[in-house]
Design an enzyme around this catalytic site. Structure first.
Site, PDB file in Angstrom:
ATOM      1  NE  ARG A  13      -1.268   2.600   2.799  1.00 28.97           N
ATOM      2  CZ  ARG A  13      -0.822   3.749   3.267  1.00 28.97           C
ATOM      3  NH1 ARG A  13      -0.795   4.842   2.502  1.00 28.97           N
ATOM      4  NH2 ARG A  13      -0.349   3.834   4.506  1.00 28.97           N
ATOM      5  CG  HIS A 207       9.373   7.699   4.993  1.00 22.12           C
ATOM      6  ND1 HIS A 207       8.912   7.881   3.706  1.00 22.12           N
ATOM      7  CD2 HIS A 207       8.334   7.139   5.669  1.00 22.12           C
ATOM      8  CE1 HIS A 207       7.663   7.468   3.613  1.00 22.12           C
ATOM      9  NE2 HIS A 207       7.287   7.013   4.795  1.00 22.12           N
ATOM     10  CB  CYS A 238       6.011  11.104   1.272  1.00 15.30           C
ATOM     11  SG  CYS A 238       4.636  12.176   1.753  1.00 15.30           S
TER      12      CYS A 238
END
Length: 299
Positions: A13, A207, A238
């Protein structure tokens, strides 16, 4: 503290939705089936959002319905609103996720509403989830820095996390969205949040933009956090944070945890096969340091 660490695999996802190349439903299914053979106990399958906004996540409920159920693996869907939740409910999903941010600017850019308005959207979702015995996980983005506002105070994050917990989220994942954090700031963040919420209800989502994800996870382990999100092969990034690299690679997280003596339940060879295969499909380089060493040693 427990020797077990839960890994929530978000590659299908959070990873794929930020890869430029959209995969077919069959390719996504192949990835998830491969991940289901690795010993991972939690996998985020997709997102119930409009394909107009996130084409990579089209037909996520159809994909979910095609996966084997009752395997003991928690399969979840992201549901940004009531419509998305109803779609998840219809395909038999037993766990959903809702998301907001600790930054007003990011929330506006990301989901087109204020933080307060995002809670209003979640209220109906969480109420309906309780009625249907469905678990709800909460995501909070920008828990250290925001690409628009800069530094975010730990107190602001704590307020948002506490609100999600009070609303009924069984677990809240704190997202270090743009990868700028360092361990000292992560320590201050957890110190604030852990004053209000027990560590068993919290997860870290890091991240790796500046190569700090593993260092920040180590700091989180030191603070008692035992659940982490990661993405096979470091998939994704992102779209609202320019230059932000993908999530920490599941391979690198495994290496840290395994060598520190934590139990993950992961079959590393199965994980590396899934990692290799998805990179072949996407025609991309694997940024995981562990993966690079693993395949070099295999050569």
């Amino acid at each position: 503290m427990s020797d077990d660490v839960k890994i929530v695999e978000v590659g299908p996802r959070d990873g794929l939705q930020n890869e430029k190349m959209p995969l077919t439903l069959e390719q996504r299914k192949t990835l998830i089936l491969a991940l289901m053979q690795t010993g991972l106990q939690s996998i985020e399958v997709g997102s119930c959002v409009s394909p107009k906004w996130v084409p990579q996540m089209a037909n996520s409920t159809e994909l979910f319905a095609e996966l084997p159920q009752n395997t003991g693996i928690a399969l979840s869907l992201l549901t940004p609103n009531l419509k998305g939740f109803e779609q998840a409910l219809a395909c038999g999903c037993k766990e959903v996720a809702v998301f907001t941010a600790a930054s007003e600017s990011f929330t506006q850019k990301n989901i087109n509403c204020s933080i307060a308005e995002s809670f209003e959207k979640f209220a109906d979702v969480i109420a309906l989830a309780k009625q249907n015995d469905i678990k709800v996980r909460g995501y909070v983005s920008c828990v250290v820095d925001c690409p628009y506002e800069g530094a975010i105070s730990p107190q602001q994050v704590t307020q948002v996390v506490t609100k999600l917990f009070d609303m009924g989220c069984y677990e809240i994942s704190l997202g270090e969205t743009i990868g700028t954090a360092t361990p000292d700031r992560v320590k201050r963040l957890w110190a604030s949040v852990l004053n209000e919420i027990d560590s068993k209800f919290l997860a870290g989502h890091f991240h790796n933009t500046y190569g700090m994800a593993i260092a920040n996870i180590y700091q989180s382990l030191e603070q008692g956090i035992r659940t982490f999100d990661s993405s096979v092969s470091g998939l994704g990034g992102c779209p609202y944070a320019k230059g932000a690299a993908g999530n920490v690679a599941t391979e690198d997280l495994y290496y840290l945890l395994n060598n520190m003596g934590f139990k993950t339940g992961i079959d590393i060879d199965a994980l590396m096969q899934a990692s290799h295969d998805i990179n072949q499909v996407l025609q991309r380089h694997n940024p995981s340091n562990y993966a690079q060493a693993y395949f070099q040693n295999k050569a």
